[in-house]
Design a protein around this motif. Structure first.
Motif, PDB file in Angstrom:
ATOM      1  N   UNK A  32      35.178  41.318  42.407  1.00  0.00           N
ATOM      2  CA  UNK A  32      36.509  41.848  42.088  1.00  0.00           C
ATOM      3  C   UNK A  32      37.382  41.865  43.344  1.00  0.00           C
ATOM      4  N   UNK A  33      36.815  42.290  44.457  1.00  0.00           N
ATOM      5  CA  UNK A  33      37.567  42.288  45.718  1.00  0.00           C
ATOM      6  C   UNK A  33      37.954  40.856  46.087  1.00  0.00           C
ATOM      7  N   UNK A  34      37.021  39.951  45.953  1.00  0.00           N
ATOM      8  CA  UNK A  34      37.285  38.546  46.260  1.00  0.00           C
ATOM      9  C   UNK A  34      38.368  37.966  45.355  1.00  0.00           C
ATOM     10  N   UNK A  35      38.352  38.355  44.099  1.00  0.00           N
ATOM     11  CA  UNK A  35      39.366  37.875  43.152  1.00  0.00           C
ATOM     12  C   UNK A  35      40.736  38.491  43.419  1.00  0.00           C
ATOM     13  N   UNK A  36      40.754  39.685  43.978  1.00  0.00           N
ATOM     14  CA  UNK A  36      42.007  40.391  44.240  1.00  0.00           C
ATOM     15  C   UNK A  36      42.674  39.903  45.524  1.00  0.00           C
ATOM     16  N   UNK A  37      41.898  39.566  46.501  1.00  0.00           N
ATOM     17  CA  UNK A  37      42.430  39.216  47.825  1.00  0.00           C
ATOM     18  C   UNK A  37      43.461  38.087  47.816  1.00  0.00           C
ATOM     19  N   UNK A  38      43.274  37.022  47.061  1.00  0.00           N
ATOM     20  CA  UNK A  38      44.269  35.937  47.094  1.00  0.00           C
ATOM     21  C   UNK A  38      45.673  36.345  46.640  1.00  0.00           C
TER      22      UNK A  38
END
Length: 65
Positions: A32-38
């Motif tokens: 979820x963090x990885x998906x949010x960062x961009x």
């Protein structure tokens, strides 16, 4: 904030959120963090990106929990 500092801060975000959402699991939190960062890739001042990512990811995790 340079890239290494931002990466470290994002790692800390994952740790905090994994503790806050233990039922979700650390792998899902990291995703979820990885998906949010961009969403914040084009922000010119990087100092607050980890905070923005944490807030966005936290909201998504609440929806999952």
């Amino acid at each position: 904030m340079n890239t290494a500092d931002e990466d470290r801060a994002i790692g800390e975000v994952v740790e905090r959120l994994a503790k806050a959402f233990p039922n979700v699991g650390v792998d899902k939190v990291a995703q979820v963090v990885s998906d949010t960062r961009p969403e914040f890739a084009d922000v010119p001042i990087r100092d607050f990106v980890p905070l923005f990512v944490e807030r966005g990811a936290k909201q998504r995790l609440r929806e999952l929990a």
